[in-house]
Write an enzyme that holds these catalytic residues in place. Structure first.
Site, PDB file in Angstrom:
ATOM      1  N   GLY A  17      30.970  41.553  32.369  1.00  0.00           N
ATOM      2  CA  GLY A  17      32.093  42.414  32.770  1.00  0.00           C
ATOM      3  C   GLY A  17      32.912  42.901  31.591  1.00  0.00           C
ATOM      4  N   ALA A  54      32.893  37.742  33.323  1.00  0.00           N
ATOM      5  CA  ALA A  54      33.679  37.551  34.540  1.00  0.00           C
ATOM      6  C   ALA A  54      33.872  36.050  34.745  1.00  0.00           C
ATOM      7  CB  ALA A  54      32.958  38.167  35.730  1.00  0.00           C
ATOM      8  N   GLU A  59      23.823  38.886  32.816  1.00  0.00           N
ATOM      9  CA  GLU A  59      23.834  38.595  34.252  1.00  0.00           C
ATOM     10  C   GLU A  59      22.515  38.064  34.808  1.00  0.00           C
ATOM     11  OE1 GLU A  59      27.278  41.478  33.751  1.00  0.00           O
ATOM     12  OE2 GLU A  59      25.326  41.162  32.848  1.00  0.00           O
TER      13      GLU A  59
END
Length: 255
Positions: free
Chosen positions: A110, A64, A133
């Site tokens: 993502g 992302a 993440e």
């Protein structure tokens, strides 16, 4: 469309995330454009199969766009995940037309979550996948904590998420995360070849099969009952009449 390219040929719609300078990272605008492209392909009578891929040879989607949400509050973070899941990731998973992810390089964060929301994945041999993440002090928010264990099992998913590490294409294949590994040159043609096999079959039945399989992963839903309902409904379709008639007449069905 500023961030994606869409082409339709031989009833296959290919949606390419096209932000090569950002390794095809998902920002808000790209997610919105992908959502719109999935809707259009699903509604298009000329589309039977959807292939999702990234431009260039380095990345499918390398995550992302972190700059977009680095200063978000908890409420904004929650809204970001909820909105993204609703407009894109769940939409891809529940699309009534088969969605194949052609993972042509890095699929991180993502990007891996997008690939996992597709119905299945084919990877090029240079692909590297992971959910990094926790190295940023956050967790996967686009379905990664749910879809990864479904695909690779809880223990492997826990290790991948906790280490924030990447695995190569061969490991992803041994985990069952991708169905096939091929060279970069063969990636799209392999996806198209599988799409060709899919397109010999009833699109109505395929849509029903997607619904039935997905039902088994929804809390509080009896997947077996969903299968019974979808199976029964098939008997009322033109495709069932054509498929069974063609079989009995020893000819190829025309769906």
């Amino acid at each position: 469309m500023n961030n994606i390219l869409v082409t339709t040929e031989d009833k296959i719609t290919t949606i390419t995330i096209n932000r090569p300078s950002k390794l095809n990272a998902l920002n808000k605008e790209t997610i919105a454009e992908l959502s719109e492209a999935i809707d259009s392909a699903e509604d298009d009578e000329n589309t039977r199969v959807i292939i999702l891929t990234g431009s260039g040879e380095k990345a499918f989607v390398a995550g992302a766009d972190i700059a977009e949400f680095a200063d978000f509050s908890p409420e904004q973070g929650k809204e970001l995940a909820a909105h993204g899941q609703e407009i894109l990731f769940n939409k891809v998973e529940n699309c009534s037309k088969p969605v194949i992810a052609a993972v042509n390089g890095f699929a991180l964060g993502g990007g891996l979550e997008l690939a996992m929301s597709a119905h299945f994945r084919i990877a090029s041999d240079n692909a590297r996948v992971g959910l990094p993440e926790v190295s940023l002090g956050v967790i996967p928010g686009y379905g990664g904590t749910q879809r990864l264990p479904q695909l690779v099992g809880k223990g492997r998913a826990m290790e991948m998420i906790m280490t924030a590490g990447m695995i190569d294409a061969a490991t992803a294949h041994s985990y069952g995360l991708v169905n096939h590994v091929v060279t970069q040159e063969e990636l799209i043609s392999t996806c198209e070849k599988i799409a060709g096999k899919i397109m010999r079959n009833s699109p109505v039945a395929i849509g029903a099969a997607i619904d039935a399989v997905n039902a088994g992963y929804i809390d509080g839903v009896d997947g077996y009952q969903a299968e019974i309902d979808c199976f029964g409904a098939s008997f009322g379709t033109d495709d069932f009449k054509e498929g069974t008639t063609a079989f009995l007449e020893k000819r190829k069905a025309e769906f």
